[in-house]
Scaffold this motif. Sequence first.
Motif, PDB file in Angstrom:
ATOM      1  N   ILE A  97       0.844  -1.199   0.000  1.00 33.11           N
ATOM      2  CA  ILE A  97       0.000   0.000   0.000  1.00 33.11           C
ATOM      3  C   ILE A  97       0.876   1.246   0.000  1.00 33.11           C
ATOM      4  O   ILE A  97       0.638   2.195  -0.759  1.00 33.11           O
ATOM      5  CB  ILE A  97      -0.956   0.006   1.205  1.00 33.11           C
ATOM      6  N   ALA A  98       1.916   1.248   0.839  1.00 39.57           N
ATOM      7  CA  ALA A  98       2.827   2.399   0.913  1.00 39.57           C
ATOM      8  C   ALA A  98       3.523   2.640  -0.426  1.00 39.57           C
ATOM      9  O   ALA A  98       3.663   3.789  -0.864  1.00 39.57           O
ATOM     10  CB  ALA A  98       3.851   2.189   2.023  1.00 39.57           C
ATOM     11  N   VAL A  99       3.945   1.551  -1.086  1.00 43.80           N
ATOM     12  CA  VAL A  99       4.576   1.692  -2.406  1.00 43.80           C
ATOM     13  C   VAL A  99       3.573   2.268  -3.401  1.00 43.80           C
ATOM     14  O   VAL A  99       3.898   3.152  -4.199  1.00 43.80           O
ATOM     15  CB  VAL A  99       5.124   0.339  -2.901  1.00 43.80           C
ATOM     16  N   GLY A 100       2.341   1.778  -3.342  1.00 49.95           N
ATOM     17  CA  GLY A 100       1.291   2.314  -4.208  1.00 49.95           C
ATOM     18  C   GLY A 100       1.048   3.788  -3.952  1.00 49.95           C
ATOM     19  O   GLY A 100       0.860   4.569  -4.893  1.00 49.95           O
ATOM     20  N   VAL A 101       1.076   4.186  -2.675  1.00 43.25           N
ATOM     21  CA  VAL A 101       0.876   5.593  -2.313  1.00 43.25           C
ATOM     22  C   VAL A 101       2.013   6.454  -2.865  1.00 43.25           C
ATOM     23  O   VAL A 101       1.777   7.547  -3.397  1.00 43.25           O
ATOM     24  CB  VAL A 101       0.772   5.753  -0.779  1.00 43.25           C
ATOM     25  N   ILE A 102       3.242   5.956  -2.749  1.00 42.91           N
ATOM     26  CA  ILE A 102       4.393   6.714  -3.269  1.00 42.91           C
ATOM     27  C   ILE A 102       4.273   6.903  -4.783  1.00 42.91           C
ATOM     28  O   ILE A 102       4.425   8.010  -5.304  1.00 42.91           O
ATOM     29  CB  ILE A 102       5.711   5.993  -2.921  1.00 42.91           C
ATOM     30  N   VAL A 103       3.973   5.808  -5.479  1.00 41.79           N
ATOM     31  CA  VAL A 103       3.833   5.888  -6.940  1.00 41.79           C
ATOM     32  C   VAL A 103       2.659   6.794  -7.314  1.00 41.79           C
ATOM     33  O   VAL A 103       2.779   7.665  -8.187  1.00 41.79           O
ATOM     34  CB  VAL A 103       3.644   4.480  -7.551  1.00 41.79           C
ATOM     35  N   GLY A 104       1.524   6.608  -6.643  1.00 36.03           N
ATOM     36  CA  GLY A 104       0.353   7.424  -6.928  1.00 36.03           C
ATOM     37  C   GLY A 104       0.587   8.895  -6.628  1.00 36.03           C
ATOM     38  O   GLY A 104       0.103   9.774  -7.355  1.00 36.03           O
ATOM     39  N   ARG A 150      -2.188 -10.743  -3.703  1.00 36.20           N
ATOM     40  CA  ARG A 150      -2.576 -10.003  -2.493  1.00 36.20           C
ATOM     41  C   ARG A 150      -1.824  -8.676  -2.416  1.00 36.20           C
ATOM     42  O   ARG A 150      -2.410  -7.630  -2.126  1.00 36.20           O
ATOM     43  CB  ARG A 150      -2.267 -10.852  -1.254  1.00 36.20           C
ATOM     44  N   GLU A 151      -0.533  -8.700  -2.687  1.00 30.88           N
ATOM     45  CA  GLU A 151       0.269  -7.474  -2.656  1.00 30.88           C
ATOM     46  C   GLU A 151      -0.143  -6.510  -3.765  1.00 30.88           C
ATOM     47  O   GLU A 151      -0.147  -5.287  -3.571  1.00 30.88           O
ATOM     48  CB  GLU A 151       1.760  -7.812  -2.774  1.00 30.88           C
ATOM     49  N   LEU A 152      -0.485  -7.047  -4.921  1.00 29.69           N
ATOM     50  CA  LEU A 152      -0.915  -6.209  -6.036  1.00 29.69           C
ATOM     51  C   LEU A 152      -2.205  -5.469  -5.689  1.00 29.69           C
ATOM     52  O   LEU A 152      -2.365  -4.288  -6.031  1.00 29.69           O
ATOM     53  CB  LEU A 152      -1.114  -7.058  -7.293  1.00 29.69           C
ATOM     54  N   GLY A 159      -2.381   3.230  -4.564  1.00 25.89           N
ATOM     55  CA  GLY A 159      -2.105   4.125  -5.683  1.00 25.89           C
ATOM     56  C   GLY A 159      -3.311   4.921  -6.130  1.00 25.89           C
ATOM     57  O   GLY A 159      -3.248   6.156  -6.272  1.00 25.89           O
ATOM     58  N   PHE A 160      -4.433   4.239  -6.334  1.00 25.99           N
ATOM     59  CA  PHE A 160      -5.624   4.944  -6.810  1.00 25.99           C
ATOM     60  C   PHE A 160      -6.246   5.805  -5.717  1.00 25.99           C
ATOM     61  O   PHE A 160      -6.755   6.888  -5.989  1.00 25.99           O
ATOM     62  CB  PHE A 160      -6.652   3.952  -7.355  1.00 25.99           C
ATOM     63  N   PRO A 200       1.183  10.147   4.128  1.00 26.76           N
ATOM     64  CA  PRO A 200       2.154  10.516   3.076  1.00 26.76           C
ATOM     65  C   PRO A 200       1.489  11.255   1.918  1.00 26.76           C
ATOM     66  O   PRO A 200       2.125  12.097   1.270  1.00 26.76           O
ATOM     67  CB  PRO A 200       2.724   9.162   2.629  1.00 26.76           C
ATOM     68  N   GLY A 201       0.208  10.946   1.665  1.00 25.88           N
ATOM     69  CA  GLY A 201      -0.497  11.623   0.581  1.00 25.88           C
ATOM     70  C   GLY A 201      -0.648  13.113   0.836  1.00 25.88           C
ATOM     71  O   GLY A 201      -0.451  13.935  -0.064  1.00 25.88           O
ATOM     72  N   ALA A 202      -1.000  13.476   2.066  1.00 26.29           N
ATOM     73  CA  ALA A 202      -1.149  14.892   2.407  1.00 26.29           C
ATOM     74  C   ALA A 202       0.198  15.611   2.354  1.00 26.29           C
ATOM     75  O   ALA A 202       0.289  16.742   1.856  1.00 26.29           O
ATOM     76  CB  ALA A 202      -1.763  15.031   3.801  1.00 26.29           C
TER      77      ALA A 202
END
Length: 275
Positions: A97-104, A150-152, A159-160, A200-202
């Motif tokens: 989730i954290a990796v997705g947040v960074i990429v997003g 599961r990780e995906l 990310g979304f 991290p998003g904010a």
Amino acid sequence: MPEIDMVQLVGLALALLATGLIAGIVAGLLGVGGGIVIVPVLYYMFTLIGIDSSVIMHVAVGTSLATIVATGSSSAWAHYKRGGVDVDLLKRWSLPIAVGVIVGSIVGGNVSGAVLTAVFGVVALIVSANMAFRQNPKPLAEQLPGTPIRELLGFVIGGFSVMMGIGGGTLGVPILTLFNYPIRKAVGTAAAIGLIIAIPGALSAIFYGWGVEGRPLYSLGYVNLVGFLLIIPASVLAAPWGAKLAHTLDPKRLKLVFALFLGITGFKMLSDVLF
């Protein structure tokens, strides 16, 4: 302060106060909230008061994420105390989730507001269809898939969600229930996921919006401080009103109304981008 700034500030404050009240009522009515309500309402309010169209969606997303940090903390803690958070799943999902947040966050910070608007519009239409046509959903499988699916899934949620300015519930709860997760456990775990997304998003929204022209008054990057200070208490105040209404209205009909709201919102956002 020049008179025009005061006029703008009053208009902005009223629009943001209305946003918080609407978000709180809808949250109380349907048990949803966070960005899936705040972002589209902010989008409309900012448009009405004449905020620069190039930054409207970025500021709506950033401000929403900041409010989720505050409101999501108490929600996640309340669910955790009641045993409603799947800590094991949270540990497994935290990294993807954290990796997705960074990429997003990187993608969201570097694309135009039109792209963010289109992403929100498409996902809003999908969520709308899910709420409207899956009233009594049957699980897709008896449990979550193993690695790497599961990780995906965690990566996609992170990310979304950060690109849309939403917490973990809008995407997390439907995905978990697809795999036979108890609804209360899904809601509680999604509340905790929301913090992994929102914090991290904010911070990313503040970074990428620093010094950008056209933002509303008193914005820290893409986070509007007036919105942050008004939306939270207004939504907390209004949520019990929505909850009271929920006991007098048909829940299925309410879900259909909200699905219609999301469908119209998604269509409107896409039409703004395409036409």
